[in-house]
Design a protein around this motif. Sequence first.
Motif, PDB file in Angstrom:
ATOM      1  N   THR A  66     -19.127  17.127  -5.475  1.00 16.64           N
ATOM      2  CA  THR A  66     -18.662  16.007  -4.646  1.00 16.64           C
ATOM      3  C   THR A  66     -17.149  15.914  -4.688  1.00 16.64           C
ATOM      4  O   THR A  66     -16.493  15.751  -3.656  1.00 16.64           O
ATOM      5  N   ARG A  67     -16.582  16.021  -5.886  1.00  9.17           N
ATOM      6  CA  ARG A  67     -15.128  15.952  -6.039  1.00  9.17           C
ATOM      7  C   ARG A  67     -14.445  17.048  -5.219  1.00  9.17           C
ATOM      8  O   ARG A  67     -13.504  16.787  -4.466  1.00  9.17           O
ATOM      9  N   ASP A  68     -14.939  18.270  -5.333  1.00 11.78           N
ATOM     10  CA  ASP A  68     -14.325  19.388  -4.616  1.00 11.78           C
ATOM     11  C   ASP A  68     -14.422  19.199  -3.108  1.00 11.78           C
ATOM     12  O   ASP A  68     -13.469  19.483  -2.376  1.00 11.78           O
ATOM     13  N   LEU A  69     -15.555  18.701  -2.635  1.00 12.93           N
ATOM     14  CA  LEU A  69     -15.740  18.476  -1.201  1.00 12.93           C
ATOM     15  C   LEU A  69     -14.781  17.412  -0.691  1.00 12.93           C
ATOM     16  O   LEU A  69     -14.084  17.616   0.313  1.00 12.93           O
ATOM     17  N   MET A  70     -14.719  16.284  -1.387  1.00 13.40           N
ATOM     18  CA  MET A  70     -13.859  15.190  -0.933  1.00 13.40           C
ATOM     19  C   MET A  70     -12.385  15.580  -0.966  1.00 13.40           C
ATOM     20  O   MET A  70     -11.641  15.306  -0.018  1.00 13.40           O
ATOM     21  N   LEU A  71     -11.963  16.230  -2.019  1.00  9.42           N
ATOM     22  CA  LEU A  71     -10.558  16.622  -2.117  1.00  9.42           C
ATOM     23  C   LEU A  71     -10.187  17.647  -1.048  1.00  9.42           C
ATOM     24  O   LEU A  71      -9.074  17.635  -0.530  1.00  9.42           O
ATOM     25  N   SER A  72     -11.131  18.476  -0.676  1.00  9.93           N
ATOM     26  CA  SER A  72     -10.854  19.467   0.371  1.00  9.93           C
ATOM     27  C   SER A  72     -10.732  18.808   1.745  1.00  9.93           C
ATOM     28  O   SER A  72     -10.051  19.334   2.630  1.00  9.93           O
ATOM     29  N   ALA A 124       0.833  -1.192   0.000  1.00 11.79           N
ATOM     30  CA  ALA A 124       0.000   0.000   0.000  1.00 11.79           C
ATOM     31  C   ALA A 124       0.869   1.244   0.000  1.00 11.79           C
ATOM     32  O   ALA A 124       1.936   1.278   0.611  1.00 11.79           O
ATOM     33  N   ASP A 125       0.376   2.261  -0.678  1.00 17.22           N
ATOM     34  CA  ASP A 125       1.013   3.569  -0.744  1.00 17.22           C
ATOM     35  C   ASP A 125       0.507   4.392   0.436  1.00 17.22           C
ATOM     36  O   ASP A 125      -0.649   4.809   0.453  1.00 17.22           O
ATOM     37  N   THR A 126       1.362   4.606   1.425  1.00 19.15           N
ATOM     38  CA  THR A 126       0.930   5.357   2.614  1.00 19.15           C
ATOM     39  C   THR A 126       0.702   6.832   2.292  1.00 19.15           C
ATOM     40  O   THR A 126       0.080   7.551   3.082  1.00 19.15           O
ATOM     41  N   GLN A 127       1.200   7.276   1.147  1.00 21.63           N
ATOM     42  CA  GLN A 127       1.051   8.680   0.760  1.00 21.63           C
ATOM     43  C   GLN A 127       0.025   8.876  -0.360  1.00 21.63           C
ATOM     44  O   GLN A 127       0.020   9.901  -1.040  1.00 21.63           O
ATOM     45  N   ALA A 128      -0.853   7.898  -0.515  1.00 15.20           N
ATOM     46  CA  ALA A 128      -1.878   8.007  -1.560  1.00 15.20           C
ATOM     47  C   ALA A 128      -2.729   9.260  -1.374  1.00 15.20           C
ATOM     48  O   ALA A 128      -3.244   9.814  -2.344  1.00 15.20           O
ATOM     49  N   TRP A 129      -2.850   9.709  -0.136  1.00 12.15           N
ATOM     50  CA  TRP A 129      -3.661  10.904   0.141  1.00 12.15           C
ATOM     51  C   TRP A 129      -3.096  12.157  -0.520  1.00 12.15           C
ATOM     52  O   TRP A 129      -3.837  13.111  -0.769  1.00 12.15           O
ATOM     53  N   GLN A 130      -1.784  12.157  -0.829  1.00  8.91           N
ATOM     54  CA  GLN A 130      -1.213  13.318  -1.506  1.00  8.91           C
ATOM     55  C   GLN A 130      -0.572  12.981  -2.849  1.00  8.91           C
ATOM     56  O   GLN A 130      -0.060  13.856  -3.531  1.00  8.91           O
ATOM     57  N   ASN A 131      -0.612  11.705  -3.232  1.00  9.61           N
ATOM     58  CA  ASN A 131      -0.089  11.285  -4.533  1.00  9.61           C
ATOM     59  C   ASN A 131      -1.222  11.226  -5.547  1.00  9.61           C
ATOM     60  O   ASN A 131      -1.782  10.167  -5.814  1.00  9.61           O
ATOM     61  N   ASP A 132      -1.586  12.376  -6.078  1.00 11.75           N
ATOM     62  CA  ASP A 132      -2.621  12.491  -7.112  1.00 11.75           C
ATOM     63  C   ASP A 132      -3.999  11.973  -6.673  1.00 11.75           C
ATOM     64  O   ASP A 132      -4.599  11.136  -7.355  1.00 11.75           O
ATOM     65  N   PRO A 133      -4.530  12.458  -5.535  1.00  7.95           N
ATOM     66  CA  PRO A 133      -5.879  12.028  -5.138  1.00  7.95           C
ATOM     67  C   PRO A 133      -6.953  12.494  -6.120  1.00  7.95           C
ATOM     68  O   PRO A 133      -8.025  11.888  -6.203  1.00  7.95           O
ATOM     69  N   ASP A 134      -6.657  13.548  -6.898  1.00  9.59           N
ATOM     70  CA  ASP A 134      -7.636  14.032  -7.880  1.00  9.59           C
ATOM     71  C   ASP A 134      -8.054  12.920  -8.844  1.00  9.59           C
ATOM     72  O   ASP A 134      -9.208  12.859  -9.270  1.00  9.59           O
ATOM     73  N   HIS A 135      -7.084  12.053  -9.177  1.00 12.01           N
ATOM     74  CA  HIS A 135      -7.360  10.968 -10.128  1.00 12.01           C
ATOM     75  C   HIS A 135      -8.484  10.066  -9.627  1.00 12.01           C
ATOM     76  O   HIS A 135      -9.285   9.560 -10.418  1.00 12.01           O
ATOM     77  N   CYS A 136      -8.553   9.876  -8.313  1.00 14.23           N
ATOM     78  CA  CYS A 136      -9.542   8.967  -7.732  1.00 14.23           C
ATOM     79  C   CYS A 136     -10.953   9.564  -7.714  1.00 14.23           C
ATOM     80  O   CYS A 136     -11.920   8.843  -7.447  1.00 14.23           O
ATOM     81  N   HIS A 140      -6.819  16.292   2.656  1.00 16.34           N
ATOM     82  CA  HIS A 140      -5.580  16.840   3.219  1.00 16.34           C
ATOM     83  C   HIS A 140      -5.698  17.031   4.724  1.00 16.34           C
ATOM     84  O   HIS A 140      -4.807  16.632   5.490  1.00 16.34           O
ATOM     85  N   GLY A 141      -6.787  17.626   5.168  1.00 17.90           N
ATOM     86  CA  GLY A 141      -6.965  17.860   6.598  1.00 17.90           C
ATOM     87  C   GLY A 141      -7.060  16.579   7.412  1.00 17.90           C
ATOM     88  O   GLY A 141      -6.649  16.539   8.577  1.00 17.90           O
ATOM     89  N   PHE A 142      -7.565  15.533   6.789  1.00 17.33           N
ATOM     90  CA  PHE A 142      -7.726  14.256   7.493  1.00 17.33           C
ATOM     91  C   PHE A 142      -6.386  13.560   7.709  1.00 17.33           C
ATOM     92  O   PHE A 142      -6.141  12.985   8.766  1.00 17.33           O
ATOM     93  N   TYR A 143      -5.503  13.616   6.707  1.00 15.06           N
ATOM     94  CA  TYR A 143      -4.257  12.846   6.747  1.00 15.06           C
ATOM     95  C   TYR A 143      -2.997  13.629   7.108  1.00 15.06           C
ATOM     96  O   TYR A 143      -2.051  13.060   7.643  1.00 15.06           O
ATOM     97  N   ALA A 144      -2.956  14.914   6.781  1.00 15.73           N
ATOM     98  CA  ALA A 144      -1.721  15.690   6.929  1.00 15.73           C
ATOM     99  C   ALA A 144      -1.215  15.669   8.370  1.00 15.73           C
ATOM    100  O   ALA A 144      -1.976  15.885   9.313  1.00 15.73           O
ATOM    101  N   GLY A 145       0.082  15.385   8.528  1.00 17.48           N
ATOM    102  CA  GLY A 145       0.697  15.402   9.847  1.00 17.48           C
ATOM    103  C   GLY A 145       0.326  14.237  10.742  1.00 17.48           C
ATOM    104  O   GLY A 145       0.592  14.273  11.939  1.00 17.48           O
ATOM    105  N   LYS A 146      -0.263  13.184  10.168  1.00 22.11           N
ATOM    106  CA  LYS A 146      -0.726  12.032  10.957  1.00 22.11           C
ATOM    107  C   LYS A 146      -0.145  10.739  10.383  1.00 22.11           C
ATOM    108  O   LYS A 146      -0.864   9.939   9.771  1.00 22.11           O
TER     109      LYS A 146
END
Length: 200
Positions: free
Chosen positions: A101-107, A81-93, A110-116
């Motif tokens: 929906t896309r804008d909400l999820m992408l926003s 698993a890619d532990t950095q999938a949250w910042q490795n092109d999440p737009d593609h998903c 970052h806040g959910f995963y960053a620094g954790k």
Amino acid sequence: MHTLDAIMSRRAIRQYDASFRMPAADVERLFQHLLQAPTSFNLQHCRFVQVDDPQLRAALRAAAWDQPQITDASLLLVLCADTQAWQNDPDHCWRDAPADTRDLMLSMIHGFYAGKPQLQRDEAIRSVGIAAQTAMLAASAMGYDSCPMIGFDAERVAELIQLPEDHLVGMVLTIGKGNKDAHPRPGQRSLDTVRILNRF
């Protein structure tokens, strides 16, 4: 096979017919079902290393305490698993989702995963577990046996498959035609010992 039957009948099979090879169409069909496994934020963390090189399989077997299913099973997958999938092109998903929906999820990602880093690792491991179960049930429904494995030197396996630094090895999964039944179930906890109502 019905899904409920697959759940009840699936067992970890460690002895395989080494001469049997899954048809390529079955392997592709299995992967198409494997891709349907859910992931947090639809980030699709998993990377499936399909090992068919005999020399690499032999080295992986050595790293897995010489367990024969590593070389004998028709299909060997190292579930990573890619532990950095949250910042490795999440737009593609989210590219095919409605714009709002896309804008909400992408926003939110970052806040959910960053620094954790622990959460990043936990989510990657959860995704591997869900994918493994999806693969095992699909294999069972297709008439194949499987065995999830954690009995290996993870650092050595990572080295052998040239795992990127921001990825992890979750487990190894073997799939094929078993030639020896699993032992009877060794002991199952009763439902009343594992089901907790509301709080511990």
